[in-house]
Write a protein that holds these residues in place. Structure first.
Motif, mmCIF file in Angstrom:
data_model
loop_
_atom_site.group_PDB
_atom_site.id
_atom_site.type_symbol
_atom_site.label_atom_id
_atom_site.label_comp_id
_atom_site.label_asym_id
_atom_site.label_seq_id
_atom_site.Cartn_x
_atom_site.Cartn_y
_atom_site.Cartn_z
ATOM 1 N N PRO A 240 37.106 51.442 27.301
ATOM 2 C CA PRO A 240 37.727 50.118 27.249
ATOM 3 C C PRO A 240 38.718 50.019 26.090
ATOM 4 N N LEU A 241 39.716 49.148 26.234
ATOM 5 C CA LEU A 241 40.633 48.888 25.132
ATOM 6 C C LEU A 241 39.880 48.210 23.990
ATOM 7 N N GLU A 242 40.417 48.328 22.787
ATOM 8 C CA GLU A 242 39.761 47.721 21.624
ATOM 9 C C GLU A 242 39.637 46.211 21.795
ATOM 10 N N LYS A 243 40.714 45.573 22.305
ATOM 11 C CA LYS A 243 40.676 44.128 22.564
ATOM 12 C C LYS A 243 40.667 43.901 24.068
ATOM 13 N N ARG A 244 39.694 43.137 24.538
ATOM 14 C CA ARG A 244 39.507 42.933 25.968
ATOM 15 C C ARG A 244 40.765 42.394 26.659
ATOM 16 N N ASP A 245 41.394 41.387 26.053
ATOM 17 C CA ASP A 245 42.505 40.721 26.741
ATOM 18 C C ASP A 245 43.855 41.370 26.452
ATOM 19 N N ASN A 246 43.835 42.567 25.901
ATOM 20 C CA ASN A 246 45.075 43.287 25.609
ATOM 21 C C ASN A 246 45.495 44.192 26.766
ATOM 22 N N SER A 247 44.740 44.145 27.860
ATOM 23 C CA SER A 247 45.099 44.951 29.033
ATOM 24 C C SER A 247 46.359 44.381 29.680
ATOM 25 N N ARG A 248 46.949 45.184 30.537
ATOM 26 C CA ARG A 248 48.131 44.732 31.255
ATOM 27 C C ARG A 248 47.708 43.924 32.482
ATOM 28 N N LEU A 249 48.642 43.130 32.986
ATOM 29 C CA LEU A 249 48.383 42.273 34.138
ATOM 30 C C LEU A 249 49.560 42.378 35.097
ATOM 31 N N MET A 250 49.287 42.845 36.302
ATOM 32 C CA MET A 250 50.293 42.833 37.367
ATOM 33 C C MET A 250 50.080 41.561 38.182
ATOM 34 N N VAL A 251 51.105 40.733 38.274
ATOM 35 C CA VAL A 251 51.002 39.466 39.001
ATOM 36 C C VAL A 251 51.702 39.614 40.351
ATOM 37 N N LEU A 252 50.937 39.434 41.422
ATOM 38 C CA LEU A 252 51.482 39.515 42.774
ATOM 39 C C LEU A 252 51.624 38.109 43.354
ATOM 40 N N GLY A 253 52.842 37.736 43.707
ATOM 41 C CA GLY A 253 53.069 36.482 44.412
ATOM 42 C C GLY A 253 53.052 36.746 45.900
ATOM 43 N N LYS A 254 51.956 36.359 46.558
ATOM 44 C CA LYS A 254 51.787 36.759 47.959
ATOM 45 C C LYS A 254 52.696 36.008 48.925
ATOM 46 N N GLN A 255 53.272 34.865 48.482
ATOM 47 C CA GLN A 255 54.195 34.140 49.353
ATOM 48 C C GLN A 255 55.576 34.801 49.390
ATOM 49 N N LYS A 256 56.028 35.240 48.229
ATOM 50 C CA LYS A 256 57.390 35.812 48.135
ATOM 51 C C LYS A 256 57.383 37.333 47.977
ATOM 52 N N ASN A 257 56.171 37.933 48.015
ATOM 53 C CA ASN A 257 56.057 39.379 47.782
ATOM 54 C C ASN A 257 56.708 39.797 46.468
ATOM 55 N N SER A 258 56.425 39.008 45.420
ATOM 56 C CA SER A 258 57.006 39.281 44.097
ATOM 57 C C SER A 258 55.998 39.998 43.222
ATOM 58 N N ILE A 259 56.514 40.811 42.299
ATOM 59 C CA ILE A 259 55.668 41.538 41.350
ATOM 60 C C ILE A 259 56.187 41.300 39.943
ATOM 61 N N GLU A 260 55.275 40.884 39.037
ATOM 62 C CA GLU A 260 55.622 40.711 37.624
ATOM 63 C C GLU A 260 54.664 41.550 36.783
ATOM 64 N N HIS A 261 55.155 41.999 35.639
ATOM 65 C CA HIS A 261 54.336 42.792 34.715
ATOM 66 C C HIS A 261 54.113 41.970 33.446
ATOM 67 N N ARG A 262 52.864 41.672 33.150
ATOM 68 C CA ARG A 262 52.512 40.811 32.016
ATOM 69 C C ARG A 262 51.367 41.431 31.211
ATOM 70 N N ASN A 263 50.977 40.699 30.154
ATOM 71 C CA ASN A 263 49.775 41.015 29.392
ATOM 72 C C ASN A 263 48.659 40.098 29.890
ATOM 73 N N PHE A 264 47.406 40.567 29.865
ATOM 74 C CA PHE A 264 46.351 39.768 30.484
ATOM 75 C C PHE A 264 46.199 38.393 29.855
ATOM 76 N N ARG A 265 46.394 38.275 28.558
ATOM 77 C CA ARG A 265 46.181 36.962 27.946
ATOM 78 C C ARG A 265 47.190 35.920 28.451
ATOM 79 N N GLU A 266 48.251 36.385 29.124
ATOM 80 C CA GLU A 266 49.219 35.453 29.720
ATOM 81 C C GLU A 266 48.723 34.849 31.032
ATOM 82 N N ILE A 267 47.532 35.246 31.486
ATOM 83 C CA ILE A 267 46.972 34.696 32.719
ATOM 84 C C ILE A 267 46.929 33.175 32.662
ATOM 85 N N ILE A 268 46.724 32.631 31.471
ATOM 86 C CA ILE A 268 46.610 31.178 31.313
ATOM 87 C C ILE A 268 47.882 30.462 31.763
ATOM 88 N N ASN A 269 49.028 31.134 31.660
ATOM 89 C CA ASN A 269 50.302 30.523 32.057
ATOM 90 C C ASN A 269 50.425 30.380 33.571
#
Length: 341
Positions: free
Chosen positions: A19-48
């Motif tokens: 595991p990473l040293e900090k749990r929420d420091n993992s990467r986050l791939m955001v899939l928009g299933k309506q528009k088939n969009s892909i974004e690359h974020r940090n997991f702590r940005e999930i709140i946005n």
């Protein structure tokens, strides 16, 4: 539908071993299933990506140190993996070496802290085992047991609690609901302060979650059974979100499977209950309750990958996995996360 259609090429070095040293420091791939969009974020940005009134549903099961090593009365070494509590001190276990552990065989663990006897050979080669001991069973397991890490993790886990979510509460799992490993108390507090509801389910994850699909066609696969329960207070949070036109977002495929098992066919509303689920979700399935899913990256040709494809579309998901490999995301239990919304 062919199982091989859910295959993808994964370099071994992308399988996260620690595991990473900090749990929420993992990467986050955001899939928009309506528009088939892909974004690359940090997991702590999930709140946005969460809105007031949304309801996050998490699995608060707790992994037990279910891998124990002992000796037969002959002195031969054996390994047990506790799968499921059948009743009282009787458990279903995977045993090794299986061909040496017959009905009536007795095993000693922890120099006598725990004793076992094989009662029955079950379907699939597992054993029904009765344990005897003095004291409290879970305290003994804490002393002598090891975390049952998935077979693709070869590094030793230095801290047991890193294979637990920070909200793990009810003991009974043989594997962690790994999508929840990314959350920290601080992130959960921020989510709560934003007006996002957090509901709990409890599903005890079985080792069957790692078993490969052996059939050639998806429809022929028989899904393993897992025990779950959900309380009224949590159903109320989920149903309020549904009634107010807000989203229900499952943290992990285990939470998703509980909600889709119990949801009303028409309304998507849920009622408190305790039961077992063998639900198998694959493309063509019509979701009744969940609107979004936070999940990790799953094994090729696995039932979990099929569930993701059912939610976001097979072609879109398989392309997203190719991009995750290209972008060197970390895969599987200790890996990075994906948010489908």
């Amino acid at each position: 539908m062919k199982v091989v259609d859910f295959n993808y090429n994964l370099p071994e070095e992308l399988i996260a071993q620690v595991p990473l040293e900090k749990r929420d420091n993992s990467r986050l791939m955001v899939l928009g299933k309506q528009k088939n969009s892909i974004e690359h974020r940090n997991f702590r940005e999930i709140i946005n990506y969460l809105e007031p009134g949304d309801c996050l549903v998490r699995n608060n099961t707790k992994v037990i140190p279910a891998r124990i090593y002992g000796k037969k009365e002959t002195g031969a070494s054996v390994e047990f993996l506790l799968l499921k509590n059948i009743n009282g001190d009787i458990w279903e276990c995977i045993v090794r070496p299986g061909n040496k552990l017959h009905i009536g065989t007795k095993v000693i663990f922890g120099e006598g802290l725990l004793n076992a006897e094989i009662l029955e050979i079950m379907e699939g080669g597992t054993r029904k085992v009765i344990f005897s001991y003095n004291g409290i069973f879970n305290e003994i397991l804490d002393k002598i047991g090891l975390m049952p890490l998935p077979p693709y993790i070869h590094e030793e886990l230095k801290e047991k609690d890193r294979y637990q979510t920070v909200y793990a509460k009810y003991e009974g799992s043989a594997a962690a609901p790994t999508a929840g490993l990314h959350f920290t108390p601080e992130l959960l507090e921020g989510i709560n302060q934003k007006g996002i509801q957090i509901a709990n389910v409890t599903l005890h994850v079985g080792i069957g979650t790692f078993r490969p699909v052996k059939e050639d066609t998806v429809e022929e696969h028989k899904m393993h059974s897992e025990h779950f329960y959900i309380k009224k207070e949590d159903c109320d949070k989920i149903n309020n979100a549904k009634k107010n036109g807000k989203r229900v977002i499952a943290i992990g495929t285990t939470s998703c499977r509980v909600l889709e098992t119990i949801a009303d066919e028409t309304t998507g509303l849920v009622k408190p209950q305790e039961s077992d689920t063998q639900i198998f979700i694959y493309p063509g399935y019509k979701f009744k309750c969940i609107d979004g899913l936070i999940t990790n990256f799953h094994l090729p040709q696995s039932t979990l990958l099929m569930l993701i494809c059912a939610l976001a579309g097979k072609e879109f998901v398989m392309n997203a996995y190719k991009e995750a490999v290209k972008e060197k995301y970390r895969f599987f239990s200790f890996g990075d996360a994906m948010f489908i919304n």
